[in-house]
Design a protein around this motif. Structure first.
Motif, PDB file in Angstrom:
ATOM      1  N   UNK A   1       0.825  -1.209   0.000  1.00  0.00           N
ATOM      2  CA  UNK A   1       0.000   0.000   0.000  1.00  0.00           C
ATOM      3  C   UNK A   1       0.860   1.260   0.000  1.00  0.00           C
ATOM      4  N   UNK A   2       1.942   1.298   0.789  1.00  0.00           N
ATOM      5  CA  UNK A   2       2.759   2.503   0.869  1.00  0.00           C
ATOM      6  C   UNK A   2       3.375   2.839  -0.485  1.00  0.00           C
ATOM      7  N   UNK A   3       3.771   1.821  -1.256  1.00  0.00           N
ATOM      8  CA  UNK A   3       4.359   2.079  -2.570  1.00  0.00           C
ATOM      9  C   UNK A   3       3.290   2.552  -3.553  1.00  0.00           C
ATOM     10  N   UNK A   4       2.081   1.990  -3.450  1.00  0.00           N
ATOM     11  CA  UNK A   4       1.004   2.444  -4.327  1.00  0.00           C
ATOM     12  C   UNK A   4       0.697   3.913  -4.095  1.00  0.00           C
ATOM     13  N   UNK A   5       0.699   4.315  -2.821  1.00  0.00           N
ATOM     14  CA  UNK A   5       0.399   5.713  -2.511  1.00  0.00           C
ATOM     15  C   UNK A   5       1.535   6.638  -2.938  1.00  0.00           C
ATOM     16  N   UNK A   6       2.789   6.140  -2.878  1.00  0.00           N
ATOM     17  CA  UNK A   6       3.906   6.950  -3.383  1.00  0.00           C
ATOM     18  C   UNK A   6       3.776   7.175  -4.879  1.00  0.00           C
ATOM     19  N   UNK A   7       3.369   6.136  -5.595  1.00  0.00           N
ATOM     20  CA  UNK A   7       3.165   6.273  -7.040  1.00  0.00           C
ATOM     21  C   UNK A   7       2.040   7.274  -7.322  1.00  0.00           C
ATOM     22  N   UNK A   8       0.948   7.143  -6.566  1.00  0.00           N
ATOM     23  CA  UNK A   8      -0.167   8.068  -6.756  1.00  0.00           C
ATOM     24  C   UNK A   8       0.278   9.503  -6.496  1.00  0.00           C
ATOM     25  N   UNK A   9       1.084   9.702  -5.475  1.00  0.00           N
ATOM     26  CA  UNK A   9       1.551  11.045  -5.152  1.00  0.00           C
ATOM     27  C   UNK A   9       2.464  11.581  -6.248  1.00  0.00           C
ATOM     28  N   UNK A  10       3.327  10.719  -6.789  1.00  0.00           N
ATOM     29  CA  UNK A  10       4.217  11.149  -7.868  1.00  0.00           C
ATOM     30  C   UNK A  10       3.410  11.587  -9.091  1.00  0.00           C
ATOM     31  N   UNK A  11       2.351  10.828  -9.425  1.00  0.00           N
ATOM     32  CA  UNK A  11       1.501  11.201 -10.553  1.00  0.00           C
ATOM     33  C   UNK A  11       0.750  12.501 -10.250  1.00  0.00           C
ATOM     34  N   UNK A  12       0.261  12.632  -9.024  1.00  0.00           N
ATOM     35  CA  UNK A  12      -0.508  13.832  -8.668  1.00  0.00           C
ATOM     36  C   UNK A  12       0.352  15.090  -8.687  1.00  0.00           C
ATOM     37  N   UNK A  13       1.614  14.957  -8.295  1.00  0.00           N
ATOM     38  CA  UNK A  13       2.500  16.110  -8.371  1.00  0.00           C
ATOM     39  C   UNK A  13       2.606  16.606  -9.808  1.00  0.00           C
ATOM     40  N   UNK A  14       2.694  15.637 -10.749  1.00  0.00           N
ATOM     41  CA  UNK A  14       2.766  16.014 -12.155  1.00  0.00           C
ATOM     42  C   UNK A  14       1.436  16.624 -12.630  1.00  0.00           C
TER      43      UNK A  14
END
Length: 464
Positions: free
Chosen positions: A55-68
């Motif tokens: 879950x923590x890695x999925x949320x990091x990916x989501x955050x990286x996409x959201x920053x973009x």
């Protein structure tokens, strides 16, 4: 906490990743910078639904996409594994509160009516702001030339009672509520529901009450660094002596859960030689009134000096006698004789003690009865004070007033007199309204502005 199903999160993340315009390598670099530990191949497999991720890695990916996506300003964001509240409320009372606070940040005073209107829209309300002029005779619209008379209109009645009322004239019902800064009346709000809400709804009224309280506080705060609202409250020119005195006076209303204080002065725009002050605490109510008698520049400076000396001594912790002496030292050598009264009321026991310097003794009303006065002696703060002590009962009303208030004469030469003062004070209205009505009665008696300044400070003891 509610978690989003992993498959749904993966699907939405893949859609948002496609919208971001990032390459797989760029996404991995952003993810890695956030602390991610999965390899580029593992990210590729996850985005193609070939594997799962913690879950923590999925949320990091989501955050990286959201920053973009934030950089692109607009596209839908990728979801996190758990529900996240919006940083800013989107509707309802909390949105109205946030809109009011954010809108007032660094806003000049004249923008507050528009800020209030924006906050009202979050509650499906149309809001108009009316402020009382300095004579407290007229309510003036803060963003237009509209005016309402305090003595004859529903809005004026709401101001006088510090309450709420509903009118149901066309085109629809309107809720009127007093605009307060703490306990001081500043004006009224005109509130029109735009969603057919019932203005008698207690929830709506409660929302309007806290909106009024917060807006009243903002009016007072912003007026300290801008003239936009103050100009609207003025009906005519205010001379420099009155300007100096108004800047020195405390609010016209003060209160704790043990005492209520109200004050009024006339002529509001030509005030020159009368000043009042008060300081309220858990145990004591300290009250003072200074009167220079005449309306000259020297009188104005003398009464302001007396007020400043009194405050300085009081705030240093000086006793009542020491406060009196400090005023006397400040006025030593002055050609203007300043009279006055300094009083302390014990809010626990009701013990009242005052020192007067050639001034009418305070008036004390108990029910419909008036306690006998102690007389007046011709002296000033350069002479030893006369001390008086009495014991108040709950509900007793105390009034300190200027000589000009009782000596104001009508065309026949009849003075207003202490008896009329007692009638006004014994009327049973709250001290702020008592003070307002009393000074306006003096103006009416004199057929216009009185020859000398008329000032009054009214306090009611209401022990817990």
């Amino acid at each position: 906490m509610r978690f989003l199903p992993e498959g749904e999160q993966q699907r939405l993340l893949t859609v948002c990743f496609a919208r971001s315009g990032l390459t797989l390598e760029e996404l991995w670099m952003r993810y890695f910078a956030l602390g991610g530990s999965q390899s580029l191949l593992e990210l590729d497999a996850y985005l193609n639904s070939l594997t799962t991720l913690p879950r923590v890695d999925r949320d990091m990916l989501a955050h990286a996409v959201n920053e973009r996506l934030d950089e692109l300003a607009g596209p839908a964001r990728a979801p996190y594994s758990h529900s996240v509240r919006d940083g800013k409320p989107l509707h309802g009372p909390l949105k109205a509160l946030v809109d009011l606070l954010e809108g007032a940040h660094r806003a000049p005073p004249e923008r507050l009516p528009a800020v209030a209107a924006a906050a009202g829209r979050a509650l499906d309300l149309r809001i108009g702001v009316y402020l009382a002029d300095y004579d407290q005779r007229t309510l003036v619209r803060a963003d237009s030339a509209a005016e309402l008379d305090i003595a004859t209109t529903v809005a004026g009645d709401v101001f006088r009672r510090a309450g709420t009322a509903v009118t149901r004239d066309a085109p629809g019902p309107t809720l009127w509520t007093v605009l307060l800064d703490g306990v001081e009346r500043l004006g009224v709000l005109e509130i029109v529901p735009t969603d057919d809400a019932d203005p008698d709804d207690p929830v709506l009224r409660e929302q309007c009450r806290w909106l009024s309280t917060l807006l009243g506080h903002l009016v007072t705060v912003t007026t300290q660094y801008g003239d936009g609202l103050d100009v609207r409250r003025r009906r005519r020119h205010r001379g420099s002596p009155a300007e100096l005195l108004w800047q020195s006076l405390p609010p016209l209303t003060g209160a704790t859960d043990s005492v209520v204080v109200g004050a009024s002065v006339q002529p509001a725009y030509d005030l020159c030689g009368v000043a009042f002050d008060y300081a309220l605490s858990e145990r004591l109510a300290r009250l003072a009134l200074f009167d220079a008698g005449s309306r000259t520049g020297d009188a104005n400076h003398a009464v302001v000096s007396a007020l400043a000396a009194y405050r300085a001594a009081r705030r240093d912790g000086a006793s009542l006698a020491e406060q009196y002496a400090a005023v006397g030292r400040e006025l030593a050598g002055s050609a203007t004789v300043v009279t006055g009264v300094l009083a302390e009321l014990d809010l626990v026991t009701g013990g009242l003690r005052w020192l007067d310097a050639g001034h009418p003794s305070p008036l004390i009303v108990r029910g419909d009865a008036v306690l006998p006065e102690t007389g007046e002696v011709a002296t000033g703060f350069d002479r030893p004070p006369r001390a008086t002590e009495v014991r108040l009962r709950p509900g007793d009303v105390l009034a300190l007033y200027s000589s000009g208030l009782v000596r104001a004469t009508d065309r026949a030469g009849t003075p207003f007199g202490r008896e009329r003062v007692a009638e006004c004070v014994a009327g049973g209205t709250p001290p702020p309204e008592t003070a307002r009505l009393l000074t306006q009665a003096v103006v009416a008696h004199a057929g216009g502005e009185p020859a000398a300044d008329a000032g009054v400070l009214v306090a009611r003891w209401v022990p817990r």
